[in-house]
Design an enzyme around this catalytic site. Structure first.
Site, mmCIF file in Angstrom:
data_model
loop_
_atom_site.group_PDB
_atom_site.id
_atom_site.type_symbol
_atom_site.label_atom_id
_atom_site.label_comp_id
_atom_site.label_asym_id
_atom_site.label_seq_id
_atom_site.Cartn_x
_atom_site.Cartn_y
_atom_site.Cartn_z
ATOM 1 N N ALA A 35 0.910 -1.148 0.209
ATOM 2 C CA ALA A 35 0.352 -0.196 -0.046
ATOM 3 C C ALA A 35 0.717 1.239 -0.179
ATOM 4 C CB ALA A 35 -0.559 0.214 1.411
ATOM 5 N N ALA A 36 2.411 1.265 -0.272
ATOM 6 C CA ALA A 36 2.958 2.548 -0.703
ATOM 7 C C ALA A 36 2.621 3.194 -1.953
ATOM 8 C CB ALA A 36 4.428 2.006 -0.622
ATOM 9 N N ARG B 231 -3.544 9.562 -8.941
ATOM 10 C CA ARG B 231 -5.271 9.409 -9.843
ATOM 11 C C ARG B 231 -6.062 10.374 -7.979
ATOM 12 N NH1 ARG B 231 -4.370 4.975 -14.023
ATOM 13 N NH2 ARG B 231 -2.615 4.455 -12.817
ATOM 14 N N THR C 290 7.122 -3.052 -6.707
ATOM 15 C CA THR C 290 6.457 -4.102 -6.000
ATOM 16 C C THR C 290 7.856 -5.174 -5.299
ATOM 17 O OG1 THR C 290 6.013 -5.185 -7.539
ATOM 18 C CG2 THR C 290 3.898 -4.498 -7.101
ATOM 19 N N ALA D 62 -49.605 16.941 20.258
ATOM 20 C CA ALA D 62 -48.938 17.570 19.133
ATOM 21 C C ALA D 62 -48.435 19.097 19.553
ATOM 22 C CB ALA D 62 -49.847 18.246 17.713
ATOM 23 N N ASN E 103 -51.002 9.576 25.273
ATOM 24 C CA ASN E 103 -51.326 10.320 24.541
ATOM 25 C C ASN E 103 -50.767 11.408 24.337
ATOM 26 O OD1 ASN E 103 -52.535 10.071 21.450
ATOM 27 N ND2 ASN E 103 -52.498 12.384 22.552
ATOM 28 N N ASP F 170 -4.543 -1.954 -3.030
ATOM 29 C CA ASP F 170 -6.085 -1.622 -3.858
ATOM 30 C C ASP F 170 -6.990 -2.108 -4.290
ATOM 31 O OD1 ASP F 170 -4.640 -1.716 -4.968
ATOM 32 O OD2 ASP F 170 -3.839 -0.193 -6.444
HETATM 33 C C1 UD1 Z 1 1.425 -5.173 -10.677
HETATM 34 C C2 UD1 Z 1 2.219 -6.101 -11.348
HETATM 35 C C3 UD1 Z 1 1.216 -6.878 -12.637
HETATM 36 C C4 UD1 Z 1 0.040 -7.098 -12.518
HETATM 37 C C5 UD1 Z 1 -0.704 -5.820 -11.764
HETATM 38 C C6 UD1 Z 1 -2.477 -5.716 -10.909
HETATM 39 C C7 UD1 Z 1 4.832 -5.910 -10.758
HETATM 40 C C8 UD1 Z 1 6.070 -5.418 -10.914
HETATM 41 N N1 UD1 Z 1 3.622 -6.023 -11.497
HETATM 42 O O1 UD1 Z 1 1.710 -3.916 -11.688
HETATM 43 O O2 UD1 Z 1 1.748 -8.379 -12.541
HETATM 44 O O3 UD1 Z 1 -0.855 -7.328 -13.487
HETATM 45 O O4 UD1 Z 1 0.066 -5.056 -10.331
HETATM 46 O O5 UD1 Z 1 -2.712 -4.308 -10.753
HETATM 47 O O6 UD1 Z 1 4.568 -6.101 -9.822
HETATM 48 N N2 UD1 Z 1 3.225 -0.318 -4.986
HETATM 49 C C9 UD1 Z 1 4.238 -0.526 -3.085
HETATM 50 N N3 UD1 Z 1 4.940 0.155 -4.103
HETATM 51 C C10 UD1 Z 1 6.184 0.529 -4.829
HETATM 52 C C11 UD1 Z 1 5.106 -0.259 -6.428
HETATM 53 C C12 UD1 Z 1 3.582 -0.619 -5.747
HETATM 54 O O7 UD1 Z 1 3.771 -0.846 -2.111
HETATM 55 O O8 UD1 Z 1 7.008 0.375 -4.899
HETATM 56 C C13 UD1 Z 1 2.633 -1.302 -4.599
HETATM 57 C C14 UD1 Z 1 0.779 -0.056 -5.016
HETATM 58 O O9 UD1 Z 1 0.740 0.333 -3.658
HETATM 59 C C15 UD1 Z 1 0.040 -0.695 -5.245
HETATM 60 C C16 UD1 Z 1 0.348 -2.347 -5.334
HETATM 61 O O10 UD1 Z 1 1.987 -2.478 -5.249
HETATM 62 O O11 UD1 Z 1 -1.214 -1.675 -3.632
HETATM 63 C C17 UD1 Z 1 0.041 -2.598 -7.289
HETATM 64 O O12 UD1 Z 1 1.233 -1.191 -8.139
HETATM 65 P P1 UD1 Z 1 0.639 -1.072 -9.161
HETATM 66 O O13 UD1 Z 1 1.818 -0.183 -9.532
HETATM 67 O O14 UD1 Z 1 -0.997 -0.893 -9.260
HETATM 68 O O15 UD1 Z 1 1.043 -2.155 -10.142
HETATM 69 P P2 UD1 Z 1 2.272 -2.498 -10.951
HETATM 70 O O16 UD1 Z 1 3.238 -2.109 -10.908
HETATM 71 O O17 UD1 Z 1 1.645 -1.973 -11.983
#
Ligand code: UD1
Ligand code: CA
Length: 451
Positions: free
Chosen positions: A9-10, A15, A79, A377, A374, A102
Site C-alpha cells: 500500500a505504498a 490519480r 513491488t 402535537a 398520548n 487497492d
Molecule cells: C503489478 C504487477 C502486475 C500486475 C498488476 C496488477 C509487478 C511488477 N507488476 O503491476 O504484474 O498485473 O500489479 O494490478 O508487480 N506498490 C508499493 N510499492 C511500490 C510499487 C507498488 O507498495 O514501489 C503497491 C501499490 O500501492 C499497489 C501494488 O503495489 O497496491 C501494485 O502496484 P501497481 O503500481 O498498481 O502495480 P503495477 O506495477 O502496475
C-alpha cells in the site's frame, strides 16, 4: 502452514487527486485496506504487515484497532522492493500471502482458493483472464505450470496477446521469498524491482507454480481513481442487495440501496428505494422500510413500519411499531411494542411505552414514558437548563394535550391529564388534571387597527 500477510500500500495514488492515502478511501463505508484486512483476518494468520510510503499517522490512526506491523517503503522502487521492506517481520517457517491494498473486494473464499492451490504446489498465484489485459503482467505458462510473469512494458508482441494476467496476489514460502528477493534487479523497462521476477526464479529451481482464480472477477480489480472506486462500490452494493433478497427481503430496486456495515433481515422484509444502512442493523420479520430512510446501529422488531424519510441511529424499536414519516430516533430511543412516533418528532434517550403515541411535531428527550400514553402535537420535554440534563417521567395512561412544555425534572403520574398549551413545572399526581396557561379573556367590541 501458518501465514504472514503482506499488504502492499505504498503507492501514492496520484490519480485519486486526494490528500487522503488511496487505501483509506472508503467502499461500503469502510476503508479499502480494511476490507482486505478483514478478508485476510478470517484466515488463520500469524501476522499482518502493511507496506506504506506516506502519511503514516493517518494510516496508523485509522487502523489502530488492528494489530499491524508497519513497514516503511520510503521510495517506491517497485513491488519487489515493497515486499523487501516487510521481510524482517516474516517468519521463515511460514508462507507469505501477498495482497494489494487497492483491490478492496477480495474475499476470504478466494484467498482460500489460493491456499488450496498452494497445497498442491510450491507457490500459488492468483490470476484471471481479461478481455483487455492492457497494462497488466502476463502469465507465461509451460503447460500446467507457470514459468514467468512478463510486465506489459517488457512484453513481446506474442506475450502481449496473452490474456491471463497477474492480479498481484500470491502465496509462497517466506524462506524462498527471502532468497529470491535478494537477487532482484531493476534492469527492465520501468527501472523497478519487480516482485513478479520471483516467478521465473522459482521456475528455474523447478518449483511447481499453480494458478488459482477468484470466485468473482471483480474481487481482483484495483482502484486507481474515483471512477473505478465508484464502479466497485456499485458492484459491491448490488452483490449485497442480492444477498439480502436471498435472505428474504424484497427490495423495490436493488440498485438503490446502500449497505455500509452488517444488515440482517428476517423473512418478508420490504425495503423501498434510497435507504442507507450503516453499522449493525437488524430488521425483524415483516419489517417495512419506506423510501429515503437512514438506519444506523439499530434493531427493528417484527412487523414494524418505518415510513419515508426517517432517520434512526443507535435506537431500539420493538415489534409492531410505526415510525415516521420524517421521524428522527436518536441514541437511546427505545420504543416498546405498538408504539408510534410520527412526523417531525425527535426522540432521544427515552422509552416510549407499549402502545403509546407521539404523533406530531414533538421532542422527547431524557424521558420515561409508560404504556398507553398520548403525547399531543407540539409537546416538548424541556430537559436541558443550559448546563445539566433532567428527566421527565410520564406514567401509564397519561394524556398530554397539544403544545405543552414539560420542564424537567418532573413527573406526571398515572392516568393524569395535562391541558393543552400548559407549561408544567410541578409534579402532577395520578388522575389529576393540570392546566398551566394564561386564562382567556374575551373582549367585546374590539376595534381592529386600521391604516
Ligand atoms: C503489478 C504487477 C502486475 C500486475 C498488476 C496488477 C509487478 C511488477 N507488476 O503491476 O504484474 O498485473 O500489479 O494490478 O508487480 N506498490 C508499493 N510499492 C511500490 C510499487 C507498488 O507498495 O514501489 C503497491 C501499490 O500501492 C499497489 C501494488 O503495489 O497496491 C501494485 O502496484 P501497481 O503500481 O498498481 O502495480 P503495477 O506495477 O502496475
Ligand atoms: Ca507500477
Amino acid at each position: 502452514m501458518a501465514i504472514d500477510v503482506v499488504i502492499l500500500a505504498a503507492g501514492k495514488g496520484t490519480r485519486m487527486k486526494s490528500s487522503l492515502p488511496k487505501v483509506l478511501h472508503k467502499i461500503a463505508g469502510k476503508p479499502m485496506v480494511e476490507h482486505i484486512i478483514d478478508a485476510a483476518s478470517s484466515l488463520d494468520i500469524d501476522s499482518l504487515n502493511i507496506v506504506y510510503g506516506h502519511q503514516a499517522e493517518l494510516l496508523q490512526k485509522s487502523l489502530s484497532h488492528h494489530q499491524v506491523n508497519w513497514c516503511l517503503q520510503a521510495q517506491q522502487l517497485g513491488t519487489g522492493h515493497a515486499v523487501q521492506q516487510s521481510l524482517s517481520f516474516l517468519n521463515d517457517t511460514n508462507d507469505a500471502l501477498i495482497l494489494v491494498g487497492d483491490a478492496p473486494l477480495i474475499t476470504s473464499d478466494t484467498l482460500q482458493r489460493l491456499i488450496d492451490a498452494k497445497k498442491q504446489a510450491d507457490f500459488a498465484l492468483l490470476t484471471v483472464h481479461m478481455d483487455d489485459p492492457t497494462g497488466m503482467g502476463r502469465i507465461i505458462r509451460d503447460g500446467d505450470n507457470i514459468s514467468a510473469i512478463v510486465e506489459h512494458k517488457d512484453a513481446s508482441p506474442e506475450q502481449l496477446a496473452i490474456n491471463e494476467i497477474n492480479t498481484g496476489m500470491m502465496l509462497l514460502p517466506v524462506s524462498d521469498l527471502k532468497r529470491w528477493l535478494a537477487n532482484l534487479s531493476n534492469d527492465n523497462a520501468q527501472g523497478e524491482f519487480y516482485l513478479t521476477d520471483v516467478i521465473e526464479m522459482a521456475a528455474n529451481e523447478d518449483k511447481r507454480i499453480k494458478a488459482a482464480h477468484p470466485v468473482w472477477e471483480r474481487e481482483v480489480e484495483g482502484v486507481n481513481d474515483r471512477v473505478q472506486l465508484a464502479s466497485l462500490e456499485c458492484a459491491l452494493q448490488l452483490k449485497l442487495a442480492e444477498q439480502l433478497m436471498r435472505q428474504g427481503a424484497s427490495l423495490a430496486d436493488p440498485h438503490r440501496i446502500d449497505i455500509r456495515g452488517q444488515l440482517s433481515v428476517g423473512n418478508d422484509v420490504e425495503i423501498d428505494v434510497n435507504c442507507v444502512f450503516e453499522g449493525e442493523v437488524v430488521l425483524g420479520e415483516g419489517v417495512k422500510i419506506g423510501p429515503n430512510c437512514v438506519l444506523k446501529d439499530c434493531t427493528i422488531g417484527d412487523n414494524t413500519v418505518i415510513e419515508a424519510f426517517s432517520l434512526i441511529q443507535q435506537a431500539q424499536v420493538a415489534n409492531a411499531c410505526t415510525v415516521g414519516p420524517y421521524a428522527r430516533l436518536r441514541p437511546g430511543a427505545d420504543l416498546r411494542e405498538n408504539a408510534k412516533v410520527g412526523n417531525f418528532c425527535e426522540v432521544k434517550k427515552a422509552v416510549i411505552g407499549n402502545g403509546s403515541k407521539v404523533n406530531h411535531l414533538t421532542y422527547i428527550g431524557d424521558a420515561d414514558i409508560g404504556a398507553n400514553v398520548n403525547i399531543g402535537a407540539g409537546t416538548i420535554t424541556c430537559n436541558y437548563d443550559g448546563v445539566n440534563k433532567f428527566k421527565t417521567k410520564i406514567e401509564d395512561d397519561v394524556f398530554v394535550g397539544s403544545n405543552s412544555s414539560l420542564v424537567a425534572p418532573v413527573t406526571v403520574a398515572k392516568g393524569a391529564t395535562v391541558g393543552a398549551g400548559s407549561t408544567i413545572t410541578k409534579n402532577v399526581d395520578g388522575e389529576q388534571l393540570a392546566v398551566a396557561r394564561g386564562k382567556q379573556r374575551n373582549i367585546s367590541g374590539w376595534q381592529k387597527p386600521s391604516k
